[in-house]
Design a protein around this motif. Structure first.
Motif, PDB file in Angstrom:
ATOM      1  N   THR A 186       0.737  -1.137  -0.098  1.00 33.87           N
ATOM      2  CA  THR A 186      -0.070  -0.002  -0.102  1.00 33.87           C
ATOM      3  C   THR A 186       0.824   1.276   0.073  1.00 33.87           C
ATOM      4  O   THR A 186       1.942   1.318   0.790  1.00 33.87           O
ATOM      5  CB  THR A 186      -1.010  -0.164   1.178  1.00 33.87           C
ATOM      6  N   SER A 187       0.664   2.302  -0.913  1.00 34.33           N
ATOM      7  CA  SER A 187       1.219   3.414  -0.990  1.00 34.33           C
ATOM      8  C   SER A 187       0.202   4.517  -1.187  1.00 34.33           C
ATOM      9  O   SER A 187      -0.476   4.331  -2.042  1.00 34.33           O
ATOM     10  CB  SER A 187       2.523   3.445  -2.108  1.00 34.33           C
ATOM     11  N   ALA A 188       0.237   5.442  -0.366  1.00 37.59           N
ATOM     12  CA  ALA A 188      -0.694   6.770  -0.798  1.00 37.59           C
ATOM     13  C   ALA A 188       0.057   7.770  -1.107  1.00 37.59           C
ATOM     14  O   ALA A 188       0.979   8.236  -0.362  1.00 37.59           O
ATOM     15  CB  ALA A 188      -1.425   6.999   0.631  1.00 37.59           C
ATOM     16  N   PHE A 189      -0.148   8.300  -2.074  1.00 37.79           N
ATOM     17  CA  PHE A 189       0.436   9.549  -2.774  1.00 37.79           C
ATOM     18  C   PHE A 189      -0.075  10.800  -2.284  1.00 37.79           C
ATOM     19  O   PHE A 189      -1.452  10.897  -2.771  1.00 37.79           O
ATOM     20  CB  PHE A 189       0.792   9.700  -4.474  1.00 37.79           C
ATOM     21  N   ILE A 190       0.360  11.750  -1.768  1.00 36.75           N
ATOM     22  CA  ILE A 190      -0.320  12.855  -1.259  1.00 36.75           C
ATOM     23  C   ILE A 190       0.213  14.059  -2.024  1.00 36.75           C
ATOM     24  O   ILE A 190       1.391  14.032  -2.496  1.00 36.75           O
ATOM     25  CB  ILE A 190       0.030  13.203   0.223  1.00 36.75           C
ATOM     26  N   GLN A 191      -0.676  15.143  -2.137  1.00 37.18           N
ATOM     27  CA  GLN A 191      -0.246  16.467  -2.620  1.00 37.18           C
ATOM     28  C   GLN A 191      -0.467  17.385  -1.489  1.00 37.18           C
ATOM     29  O   GLN A 191      -1.957  17.712  -1.133  1.00 37.18           O
ATOM     30  CB  GLN A 191      -0.820  16.670  -3.778  1.00 37.18           C
ATOM     31  N   VAL A 192       0.421  18.364  -1.134  1.00 37.99           N
ATOM     32  CA  VAL A 192       0.111  19.483  -0.244  1.00 37.99           C
ATOM     33  C   VAL A 192      -0.031  20.756  -0.946  1.00 37.99           C
ATOM     34  O   VAL A 192       1.115  21.169  -1.599  1.00 37.99           O
ATOM     35  CB  VAL A 192       1.072  19.449   0.862  1.00 37.99           C
TER      36      VAL A 192
END
Length: 504
Positions: A180-186
Motif C-alpha cells: 500500500t502506498s498513498a501519494f499525497i499533494q500539499v
C-alpha cells in the motif's frame, strides 16, 4: 615526666590496636564472600527503580510504520526532530508498512484498516487558532484543498474520501497484508500563514500525521491502532529542491567537528510515533458512501414538487410552484439556507456560509460569489440563486388527434383553438421542450405529457407524402423547425404489446 611519657606510649599502642581491629572488621564485611551486587540491587530503593524500567520483551512494538519518500534536511541538529522540504502540489509517496510481529494485533489479520492523513500546524500557537487560520486560507483560495490524494498513482487504497468541511484531511481503507502506498499533494505553502512584514519571512512548519483505526464491534472504524507524524515545510514548486541544495552547501562549508553536531540527510522520512489527533474519526461502516451533514426539513415546505420533466402547459402552475419551492427565499433561516445549499450541490460551501440567512446570500453579487467560490462554482451559485433555467434547444407543439373530430383547416392556424365551428372537441396543443435533439427524447416527452407508459412506445413515425410512415431518427429531430406543430395518433403495435406514435 617519665611516667607521663610511658602513659602516652600505652595510649598510643591501644589506639593503634583498636584501629587495626576496626580495619580488619571492614575487610571481613566487604570481603569477596560477603559483598554481592545482587544483594545491593535487592534493597527496596533499587527494586523500585528497577521495576519502573521496561524489560526488552515488554518494549512497545508499533504495529505499523509509515515512510514518506522525501529526503530529510541535513541542517538539523542531533537529537532534534527531522525536517523535510516538500514542493507545493507535487505528489509524494507514503508507504504504509505492516510492522507487526507474529501474533501482534490478530484481530486485524485478513481485515481492512482505515487511515486518515492530515496536514496540521507544528506550532502550538497556530494549533489553537487552526480553525480561523484554515477559514482565512479558504477565503483567499476558494474551492482549493490543503491536502489531496493522487489516486491514479496510489496503490492498494480503497474507498478514498475527502470531507468538504475538512480541507486538510483525506482518509481511505487498506489491507496491511498487501502493498500500500498513498501519494499525497500539499497545496498550502508555509509562508501563507506567516504575518507579512518586510518580505523574506520564514515559513511556518507543518506536520504530516497518519492515524490508523480498526473496526469496532459495530463495524465502524473508530478503534485507534497507531499514529505517527513528521515535520515538513512546503515551498512553491521547485523551492524545496533549492532549499535542500542550500542546506547541503552550508553543511559542506562546516568543519568536520561542526558536522558532528548535525544529523545526516536521509533519502526517506520515517514518521515517528505520536498521540492520535484529537478529532473523532468519521464512523463509517464497511464501504458505504459518506453522507453529507443532514438538516431537519424546514417546517414551511408543505407543497409537493412535481416531476421536473413536465412539459405540458396544463402544468405551468405546477412548474411555477416547483421553481418557487427550489428557489432560495429571502425569509429562509440559517437552517433552510444550509439545506438549500446541500440540495443544489454546494455542500463544500455550507461551512463558509454557516451563518448566512437567505437574505444574506441573495444580497451577494455575481462578483462577490466568484471571488468567494471561484469562477465555476461562483457563476453556478449565482445562477441557482437567481433561478435561471436552461433554454430548451427545441420547442414543439403537439396535439392528440381525437377519433371522429374534424381535422383543423390548417395545423399552424389551429394551435390553441378549435378547427371547426360546431360542437366538436377543440384541438388543444401542448408544448414539449427538448433539451436533447434525439428521437428518444421526443418519445419520452410525449409519454410524459399525454400519460402514455414510456416502455409501451415502440416507434415514433412521421407521416410523409401519400401517407407513408417515416421513422423519426435523431437526424430528423435535428432538422425540425423550432415551434413546429404536429397532430399525433397512436396505433397498436403488431405484437399487440405496445403502440406506435404517428406525427402528422
Amino acid at each position: 615526666m617519665a611516667w607521663v611519657l610511658k602513659m602516652d606510649e600505652v595510649i598510643e599502642s591501644g589506639l593503634v590496636h583498636d584501629f587495626d581491629a576496626s580495619l580488619s572488621g571492614i575487610g571481613q564485611e566487604l570481603g569477596a564472600g560477603a559483598y554481592s551486587m545482587s544483594d545491593v540491587l535487592a534493597l527496596p530503593i533499587f527494586k523500585q527503580e528497577d521495576s519502573s524500567l521496561p524489560l526488552d520483551d515488554e518494549t512497545k512494538h508499533p504495529p505499523f510504520q509509515y515512510v514518506m519518500c522525501a529526503a530529510t534536511s541535513p541542517a538539523v541538529k542531533l537529537h532534534d526532530e527531522t525536517l523535510t522540504y516538500l514542493n507545493q502540489g507535487q505528489s509524494y509517496e507514503i508507504r504504509m508498512l505492516d510492522n507487526r510481529k507474529m501474533g501482534d494485533v490478530p484481530e486485524i489479520t485478513g481485515k481492512l484498516v482505515k487511515s486518515i492523513i492530515r496536514v496540521v500546524f507544528h506550532d502550538r500557537r497556530l494549533q489553537y487558532t487552526e480553525h480561523q487560520q484554515l477559514e482565512g486560507w479558504k477565503w483567499n483560495r476558494p474551492g482549493d484543498r490543503l491536502l489531496d490524494l493522487d489516486i491514479p498513482m496510489s496503490v492498494g487504497i480503497i474507498d478514498t474520501r475527502t470531507n468538504p468541511s475538512q480541507l486538510n484531511a483525506v482518509e481511505f481503507l487498506w489491507d496491511p497484508a498487501k502493498r500500500t502506498s498513498a501519494f499525497i499533494q500539499v497545496h498550502c505553502i508555509s509562508t501563507e500563514f506567516t504575518p507579512r512584514k518586510h518580505g523574506g519571512e520564514k515559513g511556518v512548519p507543518f506536520r504530516i500525521q497518519v492515524d490508523t483505526f480498526k473496526q469496532n464491534e459495530n463495524g465502524e472504524y473508530t478503534d485507534h491502532l497507531h499514529s505517527a507524524s513528521c515535520q515538513i515545510k512546503v515551498f512553491k514548486p521547485k523551492g524545496a529542491d533549492r532549499k535542500q541544495k542550500t542546506d547541503r552547501e552550508k553543511m559542506e562549508k562546516r568543519t568536520a567537528h561542526e558536522k558532528e553536531k548535525y544529523q545526516p540527510s536521509y533519502d526517506t522520512t520515517i514518521l515517528t510515533e505520536c498521540s492520535p489527533w484529537p478529532d473523532t474519526p468519521t464512523a463509517y461502516v464497511n464501504s458505504s458512501p459518506s453522507s453529507a451533514p443532514t438538516f431537519p426539513p424546514p417546517q414551511q415546505s408543505t407543497c409537493s414538487v412535481p416531476d421536473s420533466n413536465s412539459s405540458s402547459p396544463n402544468h405551468q402552475g405546477d412548474g411555477v410552484s416547483q421553481a418557487s419551492s427550489e428557489q432560495l427565499q429571502p425569509s429562509a433561516t440559517i437552517q433552510e439556507t444550509q439545506q438549500w445549499l446541500l440540495k443544489n450541490r454546494f455542500s463544500s460551501y455550507t461551512r463558509l456560509f454557516s451563518n448566512f440567512l437567505g437574505a444574506d446570500l441573495l444580497k451577494l453579487t455575481k462578483e462577490d460569489l466568484v471571488q468567494i467560490c471561484g469562477a465555476a462554482d461562483g457563476i453556478r451559485l449565482y445562477n441557482s440563486l437567481k433561478s435561471r433555467s436552461v433554454r430548451p434547444r427545441l420547442t414543439l407543439y403537439v396535439c392528440r388527434e381525437q377519433p371522429g373530430a374534424a381535422a383543423p383547416q390548417g395545423q399552424p392556424q389551429a394551435a390553441g383553438s378549435g378547427g371547426d365551428s360546431g360542437g366538436a372537441t377543440p384541438y388543444v396543443y401542448h408544448a414539449i421542450y427538448l433539451e436533447e435533439m434525439v428521437a428518444s427524447e421526443v418519445a419520452r416527452k410525449l409519454a410524459l405529457v399525454f400519460n402514455i407508459p414510456f416502455h409501451q412506445i415502440h416507434q415514433v413515425y412521421r407521416q410523409g407524402p401519400t401517407g407513408i410512415h417515416i421513422l423519426v431518427s435523431d437526424q430528423m429531430v435535428q432538422n425540425f423547425q423550432d415551434e413546429s406543430c404536429f397532430l399525433f395518433s397512436t396505433v397498436k403495435a403488431e405484437n399487440g404489446g405496445g403502440v406506435h406514435i404517428i406525427l402528422k
